[in-house]
Enzyme design. Sequence first.
Site, PDB file in Angstrom:
ATOM      1  N   GLU A   1       2.285  -5.368  -5.921  1.00 58.25           N
ATOM      2  CA  GLU A   1       2.092  -6.673  -5.290  1.00 58.25           C
ATOM      3  C   GLU A   1       0.616  -6.889  -4.941  1.00 58.25           C
ATOM      4  O   GLU A   1       0.074  -7.986  -5.109  1.00 58.25           O
ATOM      5  CB  GLU A   1       2.958  -6.780  -4.030  1.00 58.25           C
ATOM      6  CG  GLU A   1       2.877  -8.132  -3.320  1.00 58.25           C
ATOM      7  CD  GLU A   1       3.388  -9.288  -4.165  1.00 58.25           C
ATOM      8  OE1 GLU A   1       3.081 -10.448  -3.817  1.00 58.25           O
ATOM      9  OE2 GLU A   1       4.082  -9.042  -5.180  1.00 58.25           O
TER      10      GLU A   1
ATOM     11  N   LYS B   1     -16.376  17.242  13.324  1.00 57.97           N
ATOM     12  CA  LYS B   1     -17.622  17.016  12.581  1.00 57.97           C
ATOM     13  C   LYS B   1     -17.286  16.975  11.086  1.00 57.97           C
ATOM     14  O   LYS B   1     -17.070  18.008  10.461  1.00 57.97           O
ATOM     15  CB  LYS B   1     -18.634  18.115  12.880  1.00 57.97           C
ATOM     16  CG  LYS B   1     -20.006  17.872  12.274  1.00 57.97           C
ATOM     17  CD  LYS B   1     -20.995  18.936  12.727  1.00 57.97           C
ATOM     18  CE  LYS B   1     -22.385  18.669  12.166  1.00 57.97           C
ATOM     19  NZ  LYS B   1     -22.430  18.749  10.697  1.00 57.97           N
TER      20      LYS B   1
END
Length: 657
Positions: free
Chosen positions: A34, A109
């Site tokens: 779609e 991090k």
Amino acid sequence: MEILMQKIKELRKTLEYHAYKYYVEDAPEISDYEYDRLYRELQELEAAHPELDDPHSPTRRVGGMPLDKFEKVTHTVPLGSLTDVFSFEELQSFVHNTGDNDDYTVEAKIDGLSVALRYEDGKLVRGATRGDGVTGEDVTANLRTVMSIPLTIPYTGVLEVRGEVYMPRQHFETLNEKREAAGEARFANPRNAAAGSLRQLDPKIAASRGLDIFIFNLQYCEMSFTQHDETLRFLREQGFKVIPLSKTVSGCEAIIAEVKRIGELRSSLPYDIDGAVIKENHLARRLALGETANTPKWAVAYKYPPEQKSTVLTDIVIQVGRTGVLTPNAVLVPVHLAGTTVSRATLHNIDFITQKDIRIGDTVVVQKAGDIIPEIVSVDVKARTGREVRYQMPANCPSCGEPVVSDSEEAAVRCTNAACPAQLIRNLSYFASRGAMNIDGLGEGVIKLLCDNNLISCVADLYTLKAEDISKLDRMGDRSAAKLITAINESKARGPERLLCAFGIRQVGEKAAKAITRQYPDLYDLFSATEEDLTAVPDVGPITARYLIDFFSHPQTRMILDSMKENGVITATERKDEVTEGKLQGLTFVLTGTLPTMTRDEASALIEQNGGKVSSSVSKKTHYVLAGAEAGSKLTKARTLGIAVIEEADLLAMLGN
């Protein structure tokens, strides 16, 4: 026309919404089919009405025309680096010095490439790499292809954010599989892959790499905030994909607990992290604490030790290197480690195997040296069943079957057969590598294909190849063959320095090749050079001299060089007089990190042109360390030894520029 314009606006808004749900929230509301149908409809409307084009349309994410180069960008707010800590004692010291009772955010991090995004009037106008923190490169065209970066946001003031571009592990594995199938070198890790992808001059290549981003800091905004976690909530509301592993805590005990929690999640995440960032949460307190020249005093990065996993060593196999050395490699039950699936690890030599008492069938602990190269740390002796088998090096080369000899100088076992197929493929691969003749597209897979079809038997044969012969091979075709021939022809002009390095003579790398070709700019002169002549060359000792004499005394070497010269390969250049005077005369430099406007090779050439010397290692004889962004252990050693550290601008100032 107004109805049409409204239709296009609605399609763009709908596609942006569903892209956000899919790429940022990971909660798609419609099927891929779609989404693709809506995307196609918008494409067709825009193509039929180019006057309604918008550079911020979702259809513009696929990448535009290739760039000639990246322009330099000066950051509005410098992108500083963080001080690393490696123990909880160091972390406690940071908290004590910053404020024991303050609030801190603890964030994962991400191991990627830091960038800054700038928005004006609600639209993305620029994206730049960190560079040296002050100056980066404009990579807007590539960042626009990252689906999780919003092209438009609700906030209409000037806004700059900082984030980390990364490559998800699944995309990394798929990319390496494709590169391997195409005969190209694999990327070492997802971070290298992300960095290489973001710095592609062709945005379409960047678009194909599946890059992603996490935003972790508000750099500049015309609104005012009091706390860091407040800015992260604001950025989420603007549609940014904000760092997910972020928690505000108070007190050192809570900080360490959160650091440990993130560390335990490390292996289960779909992306790589290499630490946890601890930041002062109150922005006013940050201002009071201040910054050094390059790092904030209000934040540190706790670096996790290398991830280790246990697995079983099922076999030991031999790899024959380009110089004939037989290197034992451990075959392991595959284990996911530091971002990739590891199924092999080098065992270096028989001494390493003996010292660690490694046996086939052992349960072993594996880690990645520097998070890149798999290595065996230890053996779990308690897990032995008695069925483990001690290993002995083979008496014959597994590639050619010829007897092998022990090399006492290198504690190695070596095949001395010059016609050994394994050596040929690795020699050719080294010859074509970036630091040597730099033949694009000539990876180990393509070389093996050419050898298997008897098109090449030595390096000189590369320059007699014809496109029509290559195009008949599997996976090649006319286009690939033409590109390869073009790359081979371009390599003919690399010059004697690169050619000497490419031959792969033991101990003759880029640095030694440069020194030798300064003294011997015509490679044919090396056929008559004596050991005394060669040891007079800087960076050439007696052992290297003997390796050179052995290579140039072999009849096949002259035949190879003659064939190359006959086919247009440059084997000599005009002699260049050594620089005896210059503004840098008598000074020794070591280069590390990424410079803002020059490559390290360009900086090295500039130093040498002005009488200076460039060394590969830091010692007490080093006068200056020229450091750029993401400088490594050389910078640390320079500071330990008290050696002056300079930036690119300092070097140019020394030269009067």
